[in-house]
Enzyme design. Structure first.
Site, PDB file in Angstrom:
ATOM      1  N   SER A 102       0.835  -1.203   0.000  1.00  0.00           N
ATOM      2  CA  SER A 102       0.000   0.000   0.000  1.00  0.00           C
ATOM      3  C   SER A 102       0.872   1.256   0.000  1.00  0.00           C
ATOM      4  O   SER A 102       1.660   1.448  -0.919  1.00  0.00           O
ATOM      5  CB  SER A 102      -0.978  -0.062   1.184  1.00  0.00           C
ATOM      6  OG  SER A 102      -2.041   0.845   1.010  1.00  0.00           O
ATOM      7  N   ASP A 240      -9.533  -5.548  -4.532  1.00  0.00           N
ATOM      8  CA  ASP A 240      -8.649  -4.580  -3.877  1.00  0.00           C
ATOM      9  C   ASP A 240      -9.015  -3.147  -4.235  1.00  0.00           C
ATOM     10  O   ASP A 240      -9.373  -2.852  -5.384  1.00  0.00           O
ATOM     11  CB  ASP A 240      -7.205  -4.858  -4.346  1.00  0.00           C
ATOM     12  CG  ASP A 240      -6.145  -4.431  -3.358  1.00  0.00           C
ATOM     13  OD1 ASP A 240      -6.331  -3.400  -2.701  1.00  0.00           O
ATOM     14  OD2 ASP A 240      -5.111  -5.135  -3.279  1.00  0.00           O
ATOM     15  N   HIS A 267      -7.660  -5.825  -0.019  1.00  0.00           N
ATOM     16  CA  HIS A 267      -6.394  -5.107   0.123  1.00  0.00           C
ATOM     17  C   HIS A 267      -5.403  -5.804   1.059  1.00  0.00           C
ATOM     18  O   HIS A 267      -4.283  -5.345   1.219  1.00  0.00           O
ATOM     19  CB  HIS A 267      -6.701  -3.693   0.646  1.00  0.00           C
ATOM     20  CG  HIS A 267      -5.590  -2.704   0.511  1.00  0.00           C
ATOM     21  ND1 HIS A 267      -4.955  -2.435  -0.684  1.00  0.00           N
ATOM     22  CD2 HIS A 267      -4.998  -1.885   1.429  1.00  0.00           C
ATOM     23  CE1 HIS A 267      -4.032  -1.498  -0.498  1.00  0.00           C
ATOM     24  NE2 HIS A 267      -4.039  -1.159   0.775  1.00  0.00           N
TER      25      HIS A 267
END
Length: 289
Positions: A102, A240, A267
């Protein structure tokens, strides 16, 4: 297997690190957690990668077990890049792999573009390599939510009430769709909330995953992805918020970039499909050795 941990002095304070050492001569992998301001807590299961090579975790300054200075000028990308370089030097890492998740992929990309020496490979896990493109993707994702949830989010953002319970509740619905689809939500993750620093997140990103107002809002390195001349793996979950379409697009811009989708994940595939995640990451790292 030996575990060492301690603190490293960086600009602004001390950061906590932990090294899982498998006593092999393979290059270690350093894990860059998400957030900003989240900590390594949810990623700790990746220590199983240490069966093959050393694994290094650290909590970025401001969160986790690291110092939490109150100087808000510290919360910017350039300082976090310098922090990673200070950690590399302190741990004497000549060659190493980088696994960013991320926001950790934003940091990984910015680091490589300024300090590429010694980086053997990069894994961009659920990447955010263009904040404007991320924001566009979330606009589309929001349209998949129930209408009343969409309306609450929009009204709170327009009225400046993103710290309200209504906004937080609506955000939870988004997260259930696009961040972590495990039901029930893992108890151990709830315990990790204390490690987070919402101030860092708010200054750099914004009030939520999908409302980007912080100092990263113009970050975009897509034009530089052609310059990544090391083995590079891009992964994301099928559901995601870092969408498969954008993740595949990033990989297509990188010479020899590899791309993998975890079909049952949002995610957090390292929690949603842990065995598959570790296998894909481990196989890629072995292919680079």
């Amino acid at each position: 297997m030996s575990i060492t941990e301690g603190f490293i002095e960086v600009t602004g304070g001390n950061v906590w690190y932990q090294k899982h050492d498998s006593n092999t001569d393979k290059a270690p992998v350093i894990v860059l957690h998400g957030g900003p301001g989240s900590s390594h807590y949810s990623l700790q299961g990746l220590r199983v990668l240490a069966e093959e090579r050393p694994v290094i975790f650290y909590d970025q300054l401001g969160c986790g077990k690291s110092d939490r200075p109150t100087d808000t000028t510290l919360w910017n990308l350039d300082r976090f890049v310098k922090e990673l370089e200070q950690i590399r030097k302190a741990l004497s890492l000549d060659e190493f792999h980088v696994l960013g998740h991320s926001w950790g992929t934003t940091l990984a990309a910015a680091y490589y573009l300024s300090e590429s020496e010694g980086v053997k490979s990069i894994i961009f896990s659920s990447p955010c390599l263009s904040a404007p493109l991320w924001a566009e993707d979330q606009e589309r994702n929001r349209k998949l939510l129930p209408l009343e949830v969409q309306q609450t989010l929009r009204e709170c953002e327009e009225n400046g009430t993103t710290d309200s319970k209504a906004y937080k509740d609506a955000t939870k619905v988004f997260n259930k769709h696009f961040v972590c689809r495990l039901d029930p939500f893992p108890e151990f993750l709830k315990k990790g909330a204390d490690y987070k620093n919402p101030e860092v997140y708010n200054i750099m990103w914004g009030p939520s995953e999908f409302h980007v107002t912080g100092n990263l809002k113009n970050f975009d390195c897509t034009a530089q992805l052609k310059d990544f001349n090391i083995p590079t793996l891009y992964t994301c979950g099928r559901h995601d918020e870092a969408t498969p379409e954008s993740t595949e697009y990033f990989s297509s811009l990188t010479p020899g970039g590899k791309f993998h989708v975890f079909e049952q994940s949002a995610h957090m595939p390292y929690l949603e499909e842990p065995e598959e995640y570790v296998k894909v990451i481990g196989d890629f790292l072995q292919s680079v050795d």
